[in-house]
Write a protein that holds these residues in place. Sequence first.
Motif, PDB file in Angstrom:
ATOM      1  N   ASP A   1       0.819  -1.224   0.000  1.00  0.00           N
ATOM      2  CA  ASP A   1       0.000   0.000   0.000  1.00  0.00           C
ATOM      3  C   ASP A   1       0.847   1.267   0.000  1.00  0.00           C
ATOM      4  OD1 ASP A   1      -2.365  -1.527   0.050  1.00  0.00           O
ATOM      5  OD2 ASP A   1      -2.303  -1.658   2.231  1.00  0.00           O
ATOM      6  N   ALA A   2       2.110   1.142  -0.442  1.00  0.00           N
ATOM      7  CA  ALA A   2       3.037   2.287  -0.497  1.00  0.00           C
ATOM      8  C   ALA A   2       3.214   2.933   0.870  1.00  0.00           C
ATOM      9  CB  ALA A   2       2.564   3.316  -1.524  1.00  0.00           C
ATOM     10  N   GLN A   3       3.156   2.128   1.927  1.00  0.00           N
ATOM     11  CA  GLN A   3       3.217   2.680   3.273  1.00  0.00           C
ATOM     12  C   GLN A   3       4.507   3.454   3.524  1.00  0.00           C
ATOM     13  OE1 GLN A   3       2.526  -0.665   5.858  1.00  0.00           O
ATOM     14  NE2 GLN A   3       0.339  -0.769   5.394  1.00  0.00           N
ATOM     15  N   MET A   4       5.648   2.940   3.039  1.00  0.00           N
ATOM     16  CA  MET A   4       6.896   3.658   3.238  1.00  0.00           C
ATOM     17  C   MET A   4       7.028   4.813   2.256  1.00  0.00           C
ATOM     18  SD  MET A   4      10.859   2.350   3.351  1.00  0.00           S
ATOM     19  CE  MET A   4      10.567   1.542   4.926  1.00  0.00           C
ATOM     20  N   ALA A   5       6.726   4.568   0.997  1.00  0.00           N
ATOM     21  CA  ALA A   5       6.884   5.616  -0.016  1.00  0.00           C
ATOM     22  C   ALA A   5       6.042   6.836   0.320  1.00  0.00           C
ATOM     23  CB  ALA A   5       6.516   5.074  -1.393  1.00  0.00           C
ATOM     24  N   LYS A   6       4.862   6.646   0.887  1.00  0.00           N
ATOM     25  CA  LYS A   6       3.981   7.768   1.206  1.00  0.00           C
ATOM     26  C   LYS A   6       4.553   8.670   2.291  1.00  0.00           C
ATOM     27  CE  LYS A   6       0.172   5.293   1.773  1.00  0.00           C
ATOM     28  NZ  LYS A   6      -1.245   4.925   1.990  1.00  0.00           N
ATOM     29  N   THR A   7       5.474   8.149   3.112  1.00  0.00           N
ATOM     30  CA  THR A   7       6.056   8.954   4.190  1.00  0.00           C
ATOM     31  C   THR A   7       7.305   9.710   3.734  1.00  0.00           C
ATOM     32  OG1 THR A   7       7.491   7.179   5.044  1.00  0.00           O
ATOM     33  CG2 THR A   7       5.218   7.276   5.876  1.00  0.00           C
ATOM     34  N   GLY A   8       7.809   9.392   2.539  1.00  0.00           N
ATOM     35  CA  GLY A   8       9.039  10.007   2.052  1.00  0.00           C
ATOM     36  C   GLY A   8       8.784  11.157   1.107  1.00  0.00           C
ATOM     37  N   CYS A   9       9.871  11.770   0.674  1.00  0.00           N
ATOM     38  CA  CYS A   9       9.817  12.877  -0.283  1.00  0.00           C
ATOM     39  C   CYS A   9      10.585  12.487  -1.541  1.00  0.00           C
ATOM     40  CB  CYS A   9      10.444  14.134   0.316  1.00  0.00           C
ATOM     41  SG  CYS A   9       9.567  14.782   1.753  1.00  0.00           S
ATOM     42  N   VAL A  10      10.051  12.832  -2.690  1.00  0.00           N
ATOM     43  CA  VAL A  10      10.722  12.558  -3.955  1.00  0.00           C
ATOM     44  C   VAL A  10      11.951  13.453  -4.071  1.00  0.00           C
ATOM     45  CG1 VAL A  10      10.514  12.676  -6.467  1.00  0.00           C
ATOM     46  CG2 VAL A  10       8.587  11.852  -5.083  1.00  0.00           C
TER      47      VAL A  10
ATOM     48  N   TYR B   1      -6.808   1.485 -18.787  1.00  0.00           N
ATOM     49  CA  TYR B   1      -7.306   0.462 -17.870  1.00  0.00           C
ATOM     50  C   TYR B   1      -6.110  -0.250 -17.252  1.00  0.00           C
ATOM     51  CZ  TYR B   1     -11.741   1.271 -20.253  1.00  0.00           C
ATOM     52  OH  TYR B   1     -12.879   1.853 -20.783  1.00  0.00           O
ATOM     53  N   ILE B   2      -6.033  -0.243 -15.913  1.00  0.00           N
ATOM     54  CA  ILE B   2      -4.838  -0.708 -15.218  1.00  0.00           C
ATOM     55  C   ILE B   2      -5.063  -2.074 -14.585  1.00  0.00           C
ATOM     56  CG2 ILE B   2      -3.154  -0.178 -13.414  1.00  0.00           C
ATOM     57  CD1 ILE B   2      -3.754   2.757 -13.776  1.00  0.00           C
ATOM     58  N   SER B   3      -4.074  -2.956 -14.771  1.00  0.00           N
ATOM     59  CA  SER B   3      -4.086  -4.282 -14.144  1.00  0.00           C
ATOM     60  C   SER B   3      -2.709  -4.544 -13.548  1.00  0.00           C
ATOM     61  CB  SER B   3      -4.444  -5.357 -15.175  1.00  0.00           C
ATOM     62  OG  SER B   3      -3.473  -5.393 -16.216  1.00  0.00           O
ATOM     63  N   GLY B   4      -2.553  -5.706 -12.924  1.00  0.00           N
ATOM     64  CA  GLY B   4      -1.269  -6.079 -12.338  1.00  0.00           C
ATOM     65  C   GLY B   4      -1.151  -5.620 -10.897  1.00  0.00           C
ATOM     66  N   GLY B   5      -0.066  -6.063 -10.251  1.00  0.00           N
ATOM     67  CA  GLY B   5       0.115  -5.762  -8.837  1.00  0.00           C
ATOM     68  C   GLY B   5       0.184  -4.289  -8.530  1.00  0.00           C
ATOM     69  N   GLY B   6       0.703  -3.483  -9.469  1.00  0.00           N
ATOM     70  CA  GLY B   6       0.817  -2.047  -9.238  1.00  0.00           C
ATOM     71  C   GLY B   6      -0.513  -1.342  -9.094  1.00  0.00           C
ATOM     72  N   LEU B   7      -1.587  -1.973  -9.574  1.00  0.00           N
ATOM     73  CA  LEU B   7      -2.923  -1.397  -9.384  1.00  0.00           C
ATOM     74  C   LEU B   7      -3.229  -1.186  -7.910  1.00  0.00           C
ATOM     75  CD1 LEU B   7      -5.789  -0.636 -10.422  1.00  0.00           C
ATOM     76  CD2 LEU B   7      -6.331  -3.084 -10.374  1.00  0.00           C
ATOM     77  N   HIS B   8      -2.651  -2.037  -7.052  1.00  0.00           N
ATOM     78  CA  HIS B   8      -2.942  -1.980  -5.620  1.00  0.00           C
ATOM     79  C   HIS B   8      -2.015  -1.027  -4.869  1.00  0.00           C
ATOM     80  CE1 HIS B   8      -5.554  -5.308  -6.505  1.00  0.00           C
ATOM     81  NE2 HIS B   8      -4.534  -6.024  -6.958  1.00  0.00           N
ATOM     82  N   ASN B   9      -1.149  -0.342  -5.608  1.00  0.00           N
ATOM     83  CA  ASN B   9      -0.267   0.653  -4.998  1.00  0.00           C
ATOM     84  C   ASN B   9      -0.935   2.019  -5.163  1.00  0.00           C
ATOM     85  OD1 ASN B   9       1.859   2.707  -4.774  1.00  0.00           O
ATOM     86  ND2 ASN B   9       3.308   0.992  -4.755  1.00  0.00           N
ATOM     87  N   PRO B  10      -1.541   2.564  -4.106  1.00  0.00           N
ATOM     88  CA  PRO B  10      -2.339   3.790  -4.265  1.00  0.00           C
ATOM     89  C   PRO B  10      -1.526   4.990  -4.718  1.00  0.00           C
ATOM     90  CG  PRO B  10      -2.029   3.253  -1.933  1.00  0.00           C
ATOM     91  CD  PRO B  10      -1.530   2.078  -2.717  1.00  0.00           C
ATOM     92  N   LEU B  11      -0.254   5.064  -4.338  1.00  0.00           N
ATOM     93  CA  LEU B  11       0.576   6.193  -4.740  1.00  0.00           C
ATOM     94  C   LEU B  11       0.825   6.157  -6.248  1.00  0.00           C
ATOM     95  CD1 LEU B  11       1.875   8.537  -3.169  1.00  0.00           C
ATOM     96  CD2 LEU B  11       3.999   7.214  -3.092  1.00  0.00           C
ATOM     97  N   LEU B  12       1.115   4.969  -6.777  1.00  0.00           N
ATOM     98  CA  LEU B  12       1.286   4.807  -8.219  1.00  0.00           C
ATOM     99  C   LEU B  12       0.000   5.176  -8.963  1.00  0.00           C
ATOM    100  CD1 LEU B  12       3.152   1.432  -8.991  1.00  0.00           C
ATOM    101  CD2 LEU B  12       3.907   3.733  -9.586  1.00  0.00           C
ATOM    102  N   PHE B  13      -1.092   4.587  -8.531  1.00  0.00           N
ATOM    103  CA  PHE B  13      -2.371   4.769  -9.232  1.00  0.00           C
ATOM    104  C   PHE B  13      -2.780   6.238  -9.231  1.00  0.00           C
ATOM    105  CE2 PHE B  13      -6.963   4.976  -9.590  1.00  0.00           C
ATOM    106  CZ  PHE B  13      -7.228   4.109 -10.636  1.00  0.00           C
ATOM    107  N   ASP B  14      -2.692   6.882  -8.074  1.00  0.00           N
ATOM    108  CA  ASP B  14      -3.143   8.274  -7.983  1.00  0.00           C
ATOM    109  C   ASP B  14      -2.302   9.195  -8.853  1.00  0.00           C
ATOM    110  OD1 ASP B  14      -5.090   7.456  -6.242  1.00  0.00           O
ATOM    111  OD2 ASP B  14      -4.080   8.157  -4.427  1.00  0.00           O
TER     112      ASP B  14
END
Length: 398
Positions: free
Chosen positions: A236-245, A323-336
Motif C-alpha cells: 500500500d506504499a506505506q513507506m513511499a507515502k512517508t518520504g519525499c521525492v 485500464y490498469i491491471s497487475g500488482g501495481g494497481l494496488h499501490n495507491p501512490l502509483l495509481f493516484d
Amino acid sequence: MNLQIERLYQISRKKARLIIGLMSGTSLDGLDIALCRIEHAGKITKIQLEKFSTMEYDDEFRTRVREVFAKRHIDQQLFSGLNAYIGITHANLINAALKQWNIANSEIDCIASHGQTVYHAPKSLTKDQNWPNSTLQIGDGDHIAVHTGIITLSDFRQKHIAAGGEGAPLAAYGDYLLFSHPTENRFLLNIGGISNFTFIPSHQTKLKAYATDLGPGNTMMNQYMKTHFDTEMDKDAQMAKTGCVNEDLLNQLLAEEFLTLPFPKTTGPELFNLTYLQRAQHSSKTTDLPHKDVMATLNRFAAQAMVNGIRSQTEGLSDIAVYISGGGLHNPLLFDYIKTSLPTCKVQSFATLGIDPDAKEAVLFALLANETLAGNKSNVAYIKDSPAVCMGKISLPE
C-alpha cells in the motif's frame, strides 16, 4: 493414432474449451491460476473467467528462483534442477486449486503455462550483436502435464522470437482479440515487475494495435524492500507515502536511453535493478538518502515512466481510456499519480472491462493456448511489429 493426439484433435474441434491459464511474474508473489471457459477463436472469441486463485509461493521457492533470476553467472546444476522443480511446484499448485474448486482434473482441456522468466535478452537490451534475441522461461511443461494429467502448452515466447520478435510483451495478441472498441482508444496498462501497455485503437482510426514495455513497474521497489527490510513489497506504499521525492535522483533515473526509444520495445529487470539505482545515486550524489525518500523516488520514477510513455502516444487522439491491471494497481501512490497526470484520459481499474485485473495475464495465456488449438495466425495479423504466429509447445501427459 496416439490417444493423446486424438484427444488434442477433439479438444481443438470443441465449441468451448476449459483452459487453465498460469502466470508467474518477476515479483514472485505466487502463481496466478485462471480457469477460463473459451468459446470459438479469433475475433469471435468469447471468454468467461470461471475461477481464479493466486497460490502463494513459499520462501524456499522464492529463494531458489532468486539464485538464478537475471544473473549472468549461475550454478548449472541448480539451474537444471529448477526447470523441473518449478514445473512440479506449479503442477502441485494446480492440483491444489482444482481440489479447492471441487473440479476434477479430467474436466480440464489444457493448461497454458507462461513459466518463470529467469533471463530476458533481446539485442535491443543487451546491445550484443553476437547473439540472437533470446529469452528464457523455465518450469518444464512435460512435468506439469505428467503431474496433473492435463495436456499442457508452455514456452510461448520462443515462437515469437523465432519468427522475428523479441519475446515480449505478448499481451497484444489477446488484448486485440478481446478488448477493441468502436470509439474508445484504449491503453491496457499492466503494472507488474516491468510496466507495459497494449494500445488498442478505436475502429474509427487506421492505427494498428501494439504492445510495448514502458520501464520499471514494481521490480525496483520490491528489490529495495527485500534487500533492506526483508519484505516482499512496500504494501500500500506505506513507506513511499512517508518520504519525499528527490528530484536529482529522479532526473538521473529518468535519463536512461531506453525510456526515449520508440515503441514498441522490451526490457526487464536485467536493466532496471538495484545496480541501476546505485549508479543513479552515485551520479546524483544522493547515496545518503533515507530509505523512505528512496522509496518515494522509486515510486515516482515508475509512475513517471508510465505517464511519459502514454502521453507520447496520445497526441491527436480523443476518447482515450487507460485500464490498469497487475500488482501495481494496488499501490495507491502509483495509481493516484498516473490518474492525476493524465487528466485527458479516463483512468480506471481493468475490472471495468469485466475481468479480474489480477487474473488478466493468466487469462491472456489461456487465450493464446486457445488460438494455438483452435485459431490461426491470420487472427493476429494486424498487430504492429509483431509476427503473426500461434505460440506454445505442446506437452502430452502420457
